[in-house]
Design an enzyme around this catalytic site. Structure first.
Site, PDB file in Angstrom:
ATOM      1  N   GLU A   1       0.800  -1.233   0.000  1.00 18.62           N
ATOM      2  CA  GLU A   1       0.000   0.000   0.000  1.00 18.62           C
ATOM      3  C   GLU A   1       0.829   1.277   0.000  1.00 18.62           C
ATOM      4  O   GLU A   1       0.436   2.284  -0.587  1.00 18.62           O
ATOM      5  CB  GLU A   1      -0.970   0.014   1.194  1.00 18.62           C
ATOM      6  CG  GLU A   1      -2.159  -0.932   1.053  1.00 18.62           C
ATOM      7  CD  GLU A   1      -1.813  -2.381   1.358  1.00 18.62           C
ATOM      8  OE1 GLU A   1      -0.689  -2.649   1.833  1.00 18.62           O
ATOM      9  OE2 GLU A   1      -2.677  -3.248   1.123  1.00 18.62           O
TER      10      GLU A   1
ATOM     11  N   HIS B   1     -12.213  -5.313   7.882  1.00 17.56           N
ATOM     12  CA  HIS B   1     -12.834  -4.996   6.589  1.00 17.56           C
ATOM     13  C   HIS B   1     -14.103  -4.179   6.841  1.00 17.56           C
ATOM     14  O   HIS B   1     -15.046  -4.246   6.072  1.00 17.56           O
ATOM     15  CB  HIS B   1     -13.216  -6.258   5.809  1.00 17.56           C
ATOM     16  CG  HIS B   1     -12.071  -7.159   5.470  1.00 17.56           C
ATOM     17  ND1 HIS B   1     -11.499  -8.015   6.373  1.00 17.56           N
ATOM     18  CD2 HIS B   1     -11.403  -7.342   4.295  1.00 17.56           C
ATOM     19  CE1 HIS B   1     -10.529  -8.698   5.780  1.00 17.56           C
ATOM     20  NE2 HIS B   1     -10.436  -8.303   4.522  1.00 17.56           N
TER      21      HIS B   1
END
Lengths: 330, 327
Positions: free
Chosen positions: B60, B129
């Site tokens: 990321e 999530h």
């Protein structure tokens, strides 16, 4: 007898003399900044001393009309060779409004100038590696003949951004050169406590790219390595990792005391290999740097730095109310 | 006008902007051949090719950092974080680099990157999530944070984000992706960043919220209308920097304010909204400012009853709105 090593690299006597002039300018600017710091005139210095040879040698191997660079905080030699002036560096040291790097917003050593295609840098180390990869990616998308050159210290090669950036560049075969200036110390931590591999360039194996180690005190060796890496990049063959080995001759910064973690003998030993001295000797041996050329050079650099210092000291700070500007596009 | 789902609106905005400007490109994990794990970039790879819809390594900080470098060059990257929860390795790049690029270079360099990330719970995503992580970034001048509540806003705001000269974090509620549908103009509609939007005019109480909670608040307001409670609903849309004028106007209108977020309560952006109201509207208030938020536990658990306990929903909102109206 000293053999001419620069001719075969395509460098004329004039070129290598200019290379030396730039190295010496970096050294003399840096030395002046320490004096100014100790005299209480500038708050901070972070030094290039001991790394000028690799910095200027590398910059000379780039296309300084179109390539992009992301220098790190010791790269006085890189930025001077790319076109920043002694006056501009002094304006940065004095944190004045005309400083092209940041207008006095950032500390010294945080380089950046769009006119020179030199990316603005920050203090958290190694963040510039992915940025340089982004330049390489843009060059590939736009089909531009651009090489993206980025530097960092050996301690910074432990950061995630080093790995993430190099891996990205390697997978996408981007025109990037990553040069690790291994000066043996990350502030007080010596190389052997930073990495367990023999050479920083060994890390290239993990990315499937060439990794080479060269003598950072030898500007011609660095020039050759960077030139080959640039050729690879321009031929769409992907990135190269270059490690230049030298020694940090000063403390980490003007706020550091290196006697706490290393002894004088070690530093004195390293000074014998100082690239500024050894390259001068090479040029003397070839009769390129004569006594008169050398004294003229020292004199002209002194004048240049004197004028830069006087100008920067007298220059204005930015207006206090300017801190509200340029948070967003206006 | 065509009816689009929230995620179709996102895809359409990306396709339109990529067609309009060759500098716009997409990068992220699984965004290319796969079209994104949520399918937000569906069809873009086929339409624009692998050089403009880039499948990146799983890293990321590089997705953000490489995007930042490309933006400095003059490209218009749209980076996708697969889940907002996974943006944390990129925080140094976003806060130290993107947010400060213009400022630290004294307006020499800029960083026009858009970073999209699906956030929010209620999808059985468990701790990692489901999170709302906007508060991490909501005190970083230099950044803009957009969290659209409807398909039309999602499209118009994403197009504005891509054209914005500064870095924009664009958080999309993943439960909204297929749940919300509405007619979206075929035209090149740009919705301005920095402007909140009144989603329902009302005179009894004011609800100020953003993201999927706008939808729950509207449902609750419709039910309460039958009881004679008329709610005014302000959708913040941009949660940093906040649209202070709109907040002050909405709070002053009814004097009774309920703030809603799906984020953990303490330290959420609601505290800032409440502070703005306190500073400007004290004498217009007829009740203490109320807040509904996720509880102060690290994140929402996986098991359905536990997730439900964490999540803000229509019923919780409706109850709070009714109590406030009766205050």
């Amino acid at each position: 007898m000293t053999i001419n090593r620069h001719e075969s690299l395509g460098l004329s006597d004039q070129d290598v003399l200019e290379l030396y002039r730039m190295m010496l300018l970096a050294r003399r600017v840096d030395e002046r900044m320490w004096l100014l710091n100790r005299a209480g005139k500038i708050p901070f210095v972070v030094s290039c001393q001991g790394q000028e040879a690799q910095q200027v040698g590398a910059a000379f191997a780039l296309d300084r009309e179109k390539d992009y660079t992301a220098p790190y905080y010791r790269d006085v030699g890189v930025v001077l060779a790319l076109g920043m002036t002694a006056r501009e560096l002094m304006l940065q040291a004095f944190a004045k409004a005309e400083d092209p790097n940041s207008g006095g917003r950032q500390m010294p050593g945080h380089f950046g100038a769009k006119k020179l295609r030199m990316l603005s840098g920050s203090s958290p180390v190694t963040t510039q590696v992915p940025h340089a990869v982004g330049i390489g990616l843009a060059a590939k998308i736009e089909k531009k003949d651009i090489v993206s050159f980025v530097t960092l210290g050996e301690g910074s090669s432990n950061q995630g951004d080093f790995h993430e950036g190099l891996n990205f560049a390697s997978v996408h075969k981007l025109p990037v050169i990553v040069m690790v200036e291994n000066n043996q110390y990350a502030i007080s931590i010596p190389l052997k406590k930073q990495v367990a591999c023999e050479k920083i360039s060994d890390r290239a194996l993990g990315y499937g790219i060439p990794g080479i180690t060269v003598d950072g005190n030898d500007p011609l060796a660095v020039y050759q390595a960077v030139k080959q890496a640039a050729d690879r990049a321009r031929a769409s063959e992907g990135p190269t990792l270059i490690e230049t080995v030298s020694y940090r001759l000063t403390p980490h910064s003007s706020d550091d005391d290196d006697s706490v973690y290393r002894n004088k003998e070690e530093v004195e030993e390293a000074k014998k290999k100082d690239g500024v001295l050894t390259f001068a000797q090479y040029l003397r041996d070839l009769n390129i740097l004569t006594d008169s050329v050398e004294s003229d050079l020292e004199q002209s650099l002194k004048e240049e730095i004197d004028q830069a210092t006087t100008y920067a000291e007298a220059a204005s700070y930015a207006e206090p109310k300017s801190i509200y500007h340029h948070v967003y596009g206006e | 006008m065509a009816v689009l789902s929230y995620i179709q609106a996102i895809t359409k905005a990306l396709a339109e902007e990529m067609k309009r400007d060759e500098k716009v490109f997409v990068l992220g994990e699984d965004v290319g051949v796969r079209g994104g794990v949520f399918r937000a970039t569906n069809g873009l790879y086929e339409q624009f090719g692998e050089e403009r819809v880039i499948d990146t390594p799983l890293a990321e900080s590089a997705i953000a950092g490489v995007g930042i470098g490309a933006a400095m060059y003059g490209m218009r990257p749209v980076a996708e974080m697969q889940f907002a929860d996974f943006i944390l390795p990129a925080v140094n790049q976003i806060i130290s680099e993107a947010a400060k690029m213009r400022y630290r270079s004294n307006n020499d360099w800029t960083c026009p990157i858009t970073i999209r990330a699906p956030y929010g719970g209620g999808v059985h995503g468990a701790l990692y999530h489901s999170q709302s992580i906007e508060a991490v970034f909501a005190n970083q001048p230099g950044l803009k944070i957009v969290m659209p509540a409807t398909p039309r806003d999602a499209k118009g705001l994403l197009k504005s984000a891509i054209r914005d000269p500064d870095p924009v974090l664009f958080f999309e509620h993943k439960r909204a992706y297929r749940m919300l549908k509405e007619e979206v103009p075929e035209t090149d509609e740009l919705i301005p960043i920095g402007e909140a939007d009144v989603k329902r005019e009302g005179s009894d109480i004011t609800v100020i919220t953003y993201g999927l909670c706008v939808h729950f608040a509207l449902e609750a307001a419709n039910n309460l209308a039958e009881e004679g409670i008329d709610a005014h609903i302000l959708d913040l849309r941009t949660i940093y920097p906040l649209d202070q004028d709109a907040i002050i106007k909405a709070a002053s209108k009814t004097g009774k304010v309920l703030l809603i977020t799906e984020d953990n309560k303490e330290g959420s952006i609601l505290g800032e909204v409440a502070a703005i109201i306190s500073e400007h509207c004290l004498f217009d208030l007829d009740a203490p400012i109320q807040r509904i938020a996720g509880p102060d536990v690290p994140a929402m658990p996986y098991a359905p009853p536990l997730e439900k306990e964490f999540m803000v929903n229509k019923d919780k909102i409706e109850q709070a709105m009714r109590s406030l109206a009766e205050f």
